[in-house]
Design a protein around this motif. Structure first.
Motif, PDB file in Angstrom:
ATOM      1  N   LYS A   1      -3.336  24.022  -6.314  1.00  2.78           N
ATOM      2  CA  LYS A   1      -3.073  25.283  -5.642  1.00  2.78           C
ATOM      3  C   LYS A   1      -1.808  25.136  -4.793  1.00  2.78           C
ATOM      4  N   ASP A   2      -1.183  26.278  -4.489  1.00  4.92           N
ATOM      5  CA  ASP A   2       0.073  26.243  -3.737  1.00  4.92           C
ATOM      6  C   ASP A   2      -0.098  25.553  -2.386  1.00  4.92           C
ATOM      7  N   LYS A   3      -1.202  25.858  -1.699  1.00  3.24           N
ATOM      8  CA  LYS A   3      -1.426  25.229  -0.392  1.00  3.24           C
ATOM      9  C   LYS A   3      -1.588  23.723  -0.528  1.00  3.24           C
ATOM     10  N   ASP A   4      -2.351  23.287  -1.572  1.00  2.00           N
ATOM     11  CA  ASP A   4      -2.539  21.848  -1.788  1.00  2.00           C
ATOM     12  C   ASP A   4      -1.223  21.187  -2.175  1.00  2.00           C
ATOM     13  N   ARG A   5      -0.401  21.863  -2.974  1.00  2.00           N
ATOM     14  CA  ARG A   5       0.881  21.286  -3.380  1.00  2.00           C
ATOM     15  C   ARG A   5       1.798  21.107  -2.166  1.00  2.00           C
ATOM     16  N   ASP A   6       1.741  22.070  -1.240  1.00  2.00           N
ATOM     17  CA  ASP A   6       2.555  21.923  -0.024  1.00  2.00           C
ATOM     18  C   ASP A   6       2.133  20.690   0.765  1.00  2.00           C
ATOM     19  N   LEU A   7       0.825  20.462   0.857  1.00  2.00           N
ATOM     20  CA  LEU A   7       0.340  19.277   1.575  1.00  2.00           C
ATOM     21  C   LEU A   7       0.788  17.996   0.885  1.00  2.00           C
ATOM     22  N   VAL A   8       0.725  17.991  -0.455  1.00  2.00           N
ATOM     23  CA  VAL A   8       1.156  16.806  -1.213  1.00  2.00           C
ATOM     24  C   VAL A   8       2.651  16.570  -1.015  1.00  2.00           C
ATOM     25  N   ASP A   9       3.439  17.647  -0.959  1.00  2.00           N
ATOM     26  CA  ASP A   9       4.882  17.501  -0.764  1.00  2.00           C
ATOM     27  C   ASP A   9       5.192  16.884   0.601  1.00  2.00           C
ATOM     28  N   VAL A  10       4.391  17.252   1.614  1.00  2.00           N
ATOM     29  CA  VAL A  10       4.587  16.640   2.934  1.00  2.00           C
ATOM     30  C   VAL A  10       4.316  15.139   2.867  1.00  2.00           C
ATOM     31  N   ILE A  11       3.241  14.763   2.133  1.00  2.00           N
ATOM     32  CA  ILE A  11       2.922  13.337   1.971  1.00  2.00           C
ATOM     33  C   ILE A  11       4.068  12.626   1.255  1.00  2.00           C
ATOM     34  N   ARG A  12       4.590  13.228   0.184  1.00  2.00           N
ATOM     35  CA  ARG A  12       5.674  12.591  -0.586  1.00  2.00           C
ATOM     36  C   ARG A  12       6.919  12.416   0.280  1.00  2.00           C
ATOM     37  N   SER A  13       7.264  13.471   1.020  1.00  2.00           N
ATOM     38  CA  SER A  13       8.466  13.393   1.861  1.00  2.00           C
ATOM     39  C   SER A  13       8.312  12.331   2.943  1.00  2.00           C
ATOM     40  N   SER A  14       7.158  12.327   3.617  1.00  2.00           N
ATOM     41  CA  SER A  14       6.940  11.346   4.690  1.00  2.00           C
ATOM     42  C   SER A  14       6.893   9.930   4.143  1.00  2.00           C
TER      43      SER A  14
ATOM     44  N   PRO B   1       0.823  -1.227   0.000  1.00  2.00           N
ATOM     45  CA  PRO B   1       0.000   0.000   0.000  1.00  2.00           C
ATOM     46  C   PRO B   1       0.848   1.264   0.000  1.00  2.00           C
ATOM     47  N   LEU B   2       2.068   1.191   0.591  1.00  2.00           N
ATOM     48  CA  LEU B   2       2.903   2.386   0.609  1.00  2.00           C
ATOM     49  C   LEU B   2       3.304   2.795  -0.805  1.00  2.00           C
ATOM     50  N   ASN B   3       3.564   1.805  -1.667  1.00  2.00           N
ATOM     51  CA  ASN B   3       3.875   2.125  -3.072  1.00  2.00           C
ATOM     52  C   ASN B   3       2.734   2.915  -3.698  1.00  2.00           C
ATOM     53  N   GLY B   4       1.504   2.532  -3.348  1.00  2.00           N
ATOM     54  CA  GLY B   4       0.353   3.259  -3.872  1.00  2.00           C
ATOM     55  C   GLY B   4       0.342   4.699  -3.380  1.00  2.00           C
ATOM     56  N   VAL B   5       0.677   4.893  -2.095  1.00  2.00           N
ATOM     57  CA  VAL B   5       0.711   6.253  -1.548  1.00  2.00           C
ATOM     58  C   VAL B   5       1.762   7.093  -2.262  1.00  2.00           C
ATOM     59  N   VAL B   6       2.974   6.518  -2.436  1.00  2.00           N
ATOM     60  CA  VAL B   6       4.057   7.262  -3.095  1.00  2.00           C
ATOM     61  C   VAL B   6       3.686   7.595  -4.528  1.00  2.00           C
ATOM     62  N   ALA B   7       3.145   6.615  -5.252  1.00  2.00           N
ATOM     63  CA  ALA B   7       2.827   6.835  -6.667  1.00  2.00           C
ATOM     64  C   ALA B   7       1.720   7.867  -6.825  1.00  2.00           C
ATOM     65  N   MET B   8       0.676   7.742  -6.021  1.00  2.00           N
ATOM     66  CA  MET B   8      -0.428   8.700  -6.135  1.00  2.00           C
ATOM     67  C   MET B   8       0.009  10.117  -5.735  1.00  2.00           C
ATOM     68  N   ALA B   9       0.908  10.194  -4.730  1.00  2.00           N
ATOM     69  CA  ALA B   9       1.424  11.511  -4.345  1.00  2.00           C
ATOM     70  C   ALA B   9       2.219  12.133  -5.485  1.00  2.00           C
ATOM     71  N   ASP B  10       2.996  11.294  -6.208  1.00  2.00           N
ATOM     72  CA  ASP B  10       3.746  11.808  -7.360  1.00  2.00           C
ATOM     73  C   ASP B  10       2.796  12.303  -8.450  1.00  2.00           C
ATOM     74  N   VAL B  11       1.724  11.543  -8.691  1.00  2.00           N
ATOM     75  CA  VAL B  11       0.762  11.952  -9.726  1.00  2.00           C
ATOM     76  C   VAL B  11       0.105  13.271  -9.326  1.00  2.00           C
ATOM     77  N   LEU B  12      -0.293  13.379  -8.050  1.00  2.00           N
ATOM     78  CA  LEU B  12      -0.888  14.625  -7.577  1.00  2.00           C
ATOM     79  C   LEU B  12       0.089  15.797  -7.703  1.00  2.00           C
ATOM     80  N   HIS B  13       1.359  15.529  -7.409  1.00  2.00           N
ATOM     81  CA  HIS B  13       2.358  16.586  -7.489  1.00  2.00           C
ATOM     82  C   HIS B  13       2.488  17.139  -8.909  1.00  2.00           C
ATOM     83  N   ARG B  14       2.311  16.248  -9.895  1.00  2.00           N
ATOM     84  CA  ARG B  14       2.451  16.686 -11.295  1.00  2.00           C
ATOM     85  C   ARG B  14       1.177  17.346 -11.822  1.00  2.00           C
ATOM     86  N   SER B  15       0.097  17.262 -11.082  1.00  2.00           N
ATOM     87  CA  SER B  15      -1.164  17.836 -11.552  1.00  2.00           C
ATOM     88  C   SER B  15      -1.244  19.320 -11.186  1.00  2.00           C
ATOM     89  N   ASP B  16      -2.262  19.978 -11.702  1.00  2.00           N
ATOM     90  CA  ASP B  16      -2.439  21.415 -11.490  1.00  2.00           C
ATOM     91  C   ASP B  16      -3.113  21.630 -10.127  1.00  2.00           C
TER      92      ASP B  16
END
Length: 749
Positions: free
Chosen positions: A467-480, A450-465
């Protein structure tokens, strides 16, 4: 002699001796000399005693002079006396028999229990040389009872006494007793926090195996002794190793091997008179069997005129046998048979005498205890008639004897039951450890899915359009998620190594290409910290070799990551340099915080950091260095480090990477070009067909989302059987397959 205890002791001693060197011992002694305390003197004596035990007399003498100088400077009469005892023992081992009397005078005249213990140990060792086993064991038993339980020097004293007891029991061929004694010497009382690159117990137990004719165990112990001797490379050890090899060859009646063993031990054997009386008879026997009678006669003449061969000794017995072999080769069969008869007679007599000495010592101790009790009874009943006193005394003796017999039987039964319980507990612990390791490996796999799914989906979200606040939240998910994925990878690698399931995969790769990839990976982080990341050794090592490039890259990435983690300013340097043959040394040097010797001793253990604040300040689980060292060990290499507190560190490892022939390298490059063309075709949207087999729906969704931007026709199935059917019914450019699936797993498919 075969059994679990000698094998376990062998493994423990070899593991301990393999993780330290005599260079470490020298550095330990240098640091001890700087201490202005009693502890520094204890450590210097540790260095002297180890070199003394290895028959490295020059080193022992030099360090003993330094001990005497420090003891004088600190006004320590105890260690001045010990230094003089060391000088006497060095003189005795160099052939001065008068030194034994000086050791005995110190033993009888001192009031310091620690000095008396060391003197008794030295004197008892000299008695063993003279086959006085009973006297030696009696002295050791007496002085051992005088060692206080709670004293900083108690364990050192006990360890030394048990070593000589083990040697004495070895001469009696008491396998169990000698093994127990050496276990106490090596494990129970020895301070293994100090460098101890010695392995005398392996030599002693191997020699005992030779004495009792246990060839298989003797070969096992000799192999370990030979490995450690080659690593230590001390003259005295080389000589002992050659003698052990020759005696083992004698047991196998392998004459060419005897000569080869003795030749390998030169010139160390010839320079040690105590070894010559062993070496010469073996050479004579081997040369005679090889038809080189003239050479054998010349050596026999030297032996016959040499001193130090007491009648009835093993050396003397060997001399008789060697003379008999010579006479037989010269056709003087009757004289040869007479000498062989005398040889067998003396051998039997010596063995019986040795056994009798040990038994006599035991019975003598019992008689002394009974005599003391009898005298007490006579004093208490002095006014009673002599006949009544004798009768009552005899009754007391019988009662005490029966009491001792019952206690002995009860003790033996209790010990047997305890040993059985200990074996059962150990088997249970081993099974529990295996189950724990397997559970850890399985859970790491299950969590990573399941962690692979979290990492992959976070990467997909990061590449999508976003907002800055949402991107910051996604970056926290990717880093963690990335941090958690790294930790799981470390735990999984550690579990696989412990369970023996990790396998290396050899393939051709370019050394410089791998090193440049590692440098490029960490360049951004280095620049962010203001640290210079250098690469040395290329293009000199621009060659194609065979090895597990993924695991090598993993180790280097770990070392560079650690170096950057602990370096705030300065330089981190990656270096590769060729050694002998196909061996290559890789090193990572930094100018960071560094660490001291105490930290270095435990740095490669699992879950270890330099101190408890490291994890809070820098992060990390403490698994990386342990995994890296185990990976290098699986490759047949060795990893080590050196550091100075506040001045930086250097980690290095040596591995063998055989060069690849030009044709094989070109073919490998061709295969890489084909794979590269396929990857380019996929990324260019040429309509590749991909088959995905995975029973986990989230995983299939992850792959679908990742491939969605590409012009790819994806077919998904849920088990290996469906994958086989789909592959047989259509063409696919790429198959992505899970290993563990219902119906049919990935490997079977």
């Amino acid at each position: 002699m075969s059994g679990e205890r000698p094998a376990l002791l062998l493994a423990e001693v070899e593991a301990r001796a393999s993780h330290t060197t005599f260079a470490d011992l020298e550095r330990f002694g240098d640091q001890a000399e700087k201490l202005r305390t009693h502890e520094g003197l204890r450590r210097l004596q540790h260095v002297v005693s180890l070199y003394l035990g290895q028959s490295d007399y020059d080193k022992a003498r030099a360090w003993n002079q330094r001990l005497m100088a420090r003891a004088t400077a600190l006004d320590s009469e105890r260690y001045r006396t010990i230094a003089r005892l060391n000088d006497h023992m060095l003189a005795y081992q160099s052939g001065d028999d008068t030194a034994v009397e000086k050791i005995r005078e110190t033993m009888d005249g001192t009031s310091d229990w620690f000095v008396r213990t060391i003197a008794t140990r030295y004197y008892a060792a000299s008695r063993l040389d003279e086959q006085q086993l009973g006297e030696s064991l009696r002295l050791l038993a007496t002085v051992q009872a005088q060692i206080p339980e709670k004293d900083p020097d108690s364990d050192v004293a006990q360890s030394g006494v048990w070593e000589i007891i083990g040697v004495g029991l070895m001469l009696l061929n008491d396998v169990q007793g000698a093994t127990d004694a050496f276990t106490r010497y090596e494990l129970d009382y020895a301070n293994n926090d100090w460098p101890r690159p010695v392995f005398d117990s392996i030599y002693n137990l191997g020699t005992m195996a030779i004495q009792v004719g246990d060839v298989e165990t003797a070969e096992l112990f000799y192999a370990a002794h030979n490995r450690l001797t080659q690593k230590a490379n001390l003259p005295g050890l080389i000589g002992f190793n050659a003698m052990m090899c020759a005696r083992l060859a004698t047991l196998r009646d392998d004459m060419p091997r005897i000569l080869a063993c003795l030749e390998a031990g030169e010139p160390h054997l010839s320079s040690d008179t105590s070894m010559q009386v062993w070496m010469w008879p073996l050479q004579v026997i081997a040369l005679t069997r090889a038809g080189r009678v003239g050479e054998a006669e010349a050596i026999m003449a030297q032996w016959n005129t040499a001193s130090g061969k007491p009648n009835g000794s093993m050396q003397s017995d060997l001399g008789l046998r060697a003379n008999a072999e010579l006479l037989f080769a010269k056709g003087r069969h009757d004289e040869a048979m007479e000498l062989m008869r005398l040889y067998n007679q003396q051998l039997t007599l010596r063995q019986a005498r040795s056994y009798s000495e040990g038994i006599h010592q035991i019975t003598q101790d019992m008689q002394e205890q009974l005599s003391q009790r009898r005298r007490q009874l006579e004093v208490e009943q002095a006014n009673v008639r002599l006949q009544a006193a004798m009768i009552r005394g005899q009754a007391w003796v019988v009662g005490i004897s029966l009491f001792f017999l019952i206690c002995g039987i009860a003790t033996a039964v209790w010990l047997w039951m305890q040993s059985r319980e200990l074996r059962r507990a150990r088997r249970h612990a081993e099974r529990a450890n295996t189950a724990k390791t397997q559970f850890l490996a399985n859970m790491s796999h299950e969590i990573r899915t399941p962690l692979n799914g979290v990492v992959a989906m976070a990467d997909v979200l990061h590449r999508s359009d976003l907002k800055d606040k949402d991107r910051d939240l996604v970056d926290v998910i990717r880093s963690s998620a990335g941090t958690l994925e790294g930790l799981l990878n470390d735990i999984l690698d550690s579990a696989r190594i412990e369970s023996g399931e990790l396998r290396l995969e050899a393939a051709a790769f370019n050394i410089c290409a791998m090193l440049e990839g590692v440098q490029q990976l960490w360049n951004v982080r280095a620049r962010d910290k203001g640290v210079q990341l250098d690469l040395l050794g290329c293009p000199e090592l621009d060659r194609v070799v065979t090895g597990d490039v993924a695991r090598l890259r993993q180790v280097l990435n770990n070392l560079v990551s650690n170096a950057l983690k602990f370096t705030d300013t300065g330089t981190v340097t990656i270096r590769a340099e060729p050694l002998e043959g196909d061996h290559i040394r890789f090193s990572v040097t930094d100018t960071g915080v560094g660490f001291d010797e105490a930290v270095r001793q435990r740095l490669f253990a699992r879950f270890q950091q330099a101190d408890e604040s490291i994890t809070r300040r820098y992060g990390g689980s403490g698994l990386g260095l342990s995994i890296s060292q185990n990976l290098i060990a699986l490759m047949g290499g060795d990893m080590n480090c050196e550091s100075q507190l506040g001045k930086g560190s250097r980690f290095w490892f040596d591995v063998q990477l055989p060069a690849v022939a030009t044709q094989a390298a070109d073919e490998n490059a061709g295969r890489k070009e084909i794979l590269l063309d396929q990857a380019v075709a996929a990324s260019s949207g040429l309509g590749l067909r991909v088959l995905l087999a995975d029973d986990h729906a989230p995983n299939r969704k992850v792959v679908e989302v990742l491939l969605e931007p590409l012009d790819v026709e994806l077919t998904a199935v849920v088990d290996g059987q469906q994958a086989v059917n789909a592959f047989e019914n259509g063409y696919f450019d790429l198959v992505l397959m899970d290993m563990q699936m219902p119906v049919m797993d990935g490997l079977t498919a």
